[in-house]
Design an enzyme around this catalytic site. Sequence first.
Site, mmCIF file in Angstrom:
data_model
loop_
_atom_site.group_PDB
_atom_site.id
_atom_site.type_symbol
_atom_site.label_atom_id
_atom_site.label_comp_id
_atom_site.label_asym_id
_atom_site.label_seq_id
_atom_site.Cartn_x
_atom_site.Cartn_y
_atom_site.Cartn_z
ATOM 1 N N GLU A 272 32.311 -7.040 -8.817
ATOM 2 C CA GLU A 272 33.138 -6.992 -7.598
ATOM 3 C C GLU A 272 33.388 -8.436 -7.194
ATOM 4 O O GLU A 272 32.531 -9.073 -6.587
ATOM 5 C CB GLU A 272 32.397 -6.261 -6.466
ATOM 6 C CG GLU A 272 32.119 -4.810 -6.723
ATOM 7 C CD GLU A 272 33.367 -3.957 -6.656
ATOM 8 O OE1 GLU A 272 34.449 -4.480 -6.337
ATOM 9 O OE2 GLU A 272 33.252 -2.751 -6.943
ATOM 10 N N CYS B 112 36.084 -10.034 1.054
ATOM 11 C CA CYS B 112 36.839 -10.105 -0.214
ATOM 12 C C CYS B 112 38.156 -9.334 -0.142
ATOM 13 O O CYS B 112 39.103 -9.668 -0.838
ATOM 14 C CB CYS B 112 35.995 -9.631 -1.380
ATOM 15 S SG CYS B 112 35.284 -8.005 -1.126
HETATM 16 P P1 NAD Z 1 29.215 -19.135 -4.994
HETATM 17 O O1 NAD Z 1 30.305 -18.807 -5.925
HETATM 18 O O2 NAD Z 1 28.277 -20.216 -5.377
HETATM 19 O O3 NAD Z 1 28.300 -17.865 -4.699
HETATM 20 C C1 NAD Z 1 28.811 -16.595 -4.398
HETATM 21 C C2 NAD Z 1 27.616 -15.628 -4.489
HETATM 22 O O4 NAD Z 1 27.154 -15.598 -5.826
HETATM 23 C C3 NAD Z 1 26.414 -16.084 -3.663
HETATM 24 O O5 NAD Z 1 25.792 -14.948 -3.136
HETATM 25 C C4 NAD Z 1 25.482 -16.756 -4.663
HETATM 26 O O6 NAD Z 1 24.126 -16.633 -4.321
HETATM 27 C C5 NAD Z 1 25.780 -15.983 -5.913
HETATM 28 N N1 NAD Z 1 25.616 -16.778 -7.123
HETATM 29 C C6 NAD Z 1 26.131 -18.004 -7.359
HETATM 30 N N2 NAD Z 1 25.814 -18.414 -8.602
HETATM 31 C C7 NAD Z 1 25.083 -17.406 -9.146
HETATM 32 C C8 NAD Z 1 24.478 -17.211 -10.412
HETATM 33 N N3 NAD Z 1 24.582 -18.113 -11.397
HETATM 34 N N4 NAD Z 1 23.799 -16.050 -10.629
HETATM 35 C C9 NAD Z 1 23.713 -15.103 -9.666
HETATM 36 N N5 NAD Z 1 24.276 -15.222 -8.462
HETATM 37 C C10 NAD Z 1 24.958 -16.361 -8.205
HETATM 38 O O7 NAD Z 1 29.872 -19.510 -3.651
HETATM 39 P P2 NAD Z 1 29.470 -19.431 -2.128
HETATM 40 O O8 NAD Z 1 29.683 -20.775 -1.547
HETATM 41 O O9 NAD Z 1 28.182 -18.753 -1.849
HETATM 42 O O10 NAD Z 1 30.633 -18.482 -1.668
HETATM 43 C C11 NAD Z 1 31.948 -18.971 -1.755
HETATM 44 C C12 NAD Z 1 32.836 -18.128 -2.568
HETATM 45 O O11 NAD Z 1 32.217 -16.974 -3.072
HETATM 46 C C13 NAD Z 1 33.957 -17.644 -1.695
HETATM 47 O O12 NAD Z 1 35.029 -18.529 -1.774
HETATM 48 C C14 NAD Z 1 34.301 -16.313 -2.240
HETATM 49 O O13 NAD Z 1 35.329 -16.445 -3.199
HETATM 50 C C15 NAD Z 1 33.098 -15.858 -2.984
HETATM 51 N N6 NAD Z 1 32.399 -14.743 -2.363
HETATM 52 C C16 NAD Z 1 32.878 -13.512 -2.594
HETATM 53 C C17 NAD Z 1 32.266 -12.435 -2.023
HETATM 54 C C18 NAD Z 1 32.781 -11.045 -2.253
HETATM 55 O O14 NAD Z 1 32.512 -10.186 -1.441
HETATM 56 N N7 NAD Z 1 33.480 -10.785 -3.341
HETATM 57 C C19 NAD Z 1 31.163 -12.622 -1.205
HETATM 58 C C20 NAD Z 1 30.687 -13.921 -0.988
HETATM 59 C C21 NAD Z 1 31.314 -14.972 -1.588
#
Ligand code: NAD
Length: 477
Positions: free
Chosen positions: A249, A283
Amino acid sequence: MYTDTLLHIDGTWRPGTSGRTIPVEDPGTGEQIGTVAHADTADLDEALAAAERGFLVWKNTSAHERYLLMKRAAGLFRERADRVAHRLTLEQGKPLAEALGEVNLGADLIDWFAEEARRTYGRVIPSRAAGVESFVLREPVGPVAAFTPWNFPINQVVRKLSGAVATGCSIIVKAPEETPASPADLIAAFVDAGLPPGVAQLVFGVPADVSSYLIPHPTIKKITFTGSTPVGKQLAALAGLHMKRATMELGGHAPAVVFADADVPRAAKLLAAFKFRNAGQVCTSPTRMLVERPALSTFVDGFVAYAHKLQVGHGLDPATRMGPLANARRLAAMEFLVADACDRGATLLCGGKRIGTAGHFFAPTVLVNVPPGARILHEEPFGPIVPIAAFDTLEEVVAESNRLPYGLAAYAYTSSLRTAQTWGAAVESGMVSINHHGLALPELPFGGIKDSGHGNEGGTEGLDGYLNTKLITRAAL
Ligand code: NAD
């Protein structure tokens, strides 16, 4: 009210073996409010062994018993809603009313999945020969590894947890370190309802370390992730390398199309309300407003008026309608997106800057005349910023709706059934909502296509990702 969060492994709440913790802050003040336990490899090994044992117990528990347990868990979670919502607001920032809505929807989701647990039917296939019976069984896939983000700390976990528990799987949830207490409350409702040890574990740590350890591990049979597209692609690639099933997702950048024949003031109000919900950190948020030219000024006036009167503040203040961003990264991202658009010639109609210096508040922001190269037109904003643009023809707006690699949600407002049908059929999106904002209810499938991922986490489709298909064909001797 806010307490430190522990790991949950093999039926026990406990600190990490190393004793390490991660600080948790209130995004409305920027101050530390607690800690969360950090899982090391030794803890993950214990979680894996527990999940292996839990799976053996749970897959042999009848669907009816799973249903009864989940109904109890939903009831407990609802009873605790006020306390959980308070903690959710403290750690994530959203207004208390939104947090309460998330908790209650979480309980509804548990109920939905509980009831679906009793309906995981197989099928009988008419045979080509006398004496042969061929039938299809649906069996739990095995121990699941789930990774969830901080924007909906409960709702992102509850769909995965409930899908796994309903089907007879066990699960290890790696919940968000920034918002750990409310997912722990969710797990606690299941534990207190009588979930056997090992069926659900809760861990926290360094996300990349945990995922790179769990995904290849032979115990884990399925991965489910909610988060950004770049991370999702990495995790899906790792899952593919180890032939693990995966549900993804991921991000979106939803077009919201307003045709001139719509009730334009109503569309402006509804779209603004949903755009700024959870400070835009959703999202499925409508993030690209596309308005048919004759309706543009009415729409912009209505939208900007809504943005101006939106009360921004701490989520526990009853007057607040929009809380802070969940972390400092989002604040920096908003400042960057606004500066980039304005440097390229966009017009800022309201907002555009941080509010105050304590907490991560950013003003509701509306941009027009945004040039095609601006990053906001290509990247998921995930914050309270929105570009509004005009269009002239249906063909043009279909092309613009489908321009990006995302395909999660899409919205339109029109009084013409023909337009609704034509645009609805042409738009490339996992979810399409026309003349209302109707996504994410338990009974509706929830999922994207293209770079927004694959698989569904709601509706009757919600259990598919946790079930293997087994064919048995047998002949009478
Ligand atoms: P990010 O991409 O670093 O992380 C997004 C999520 O993924 C976080 O919960 C993080 O803990 C997890 N994550 C990151 N790297 C991971 C890995 N290697 N293995 C497992 N989990 C991992 O970015 P962020 O700063 O936390 O959030 C920013 C971006 O993330 C936003 O711009 C948005 O696009 C996206 N996001 C999307 C949703 C959604 O509901 N689809 C939710 C939160 C964030």
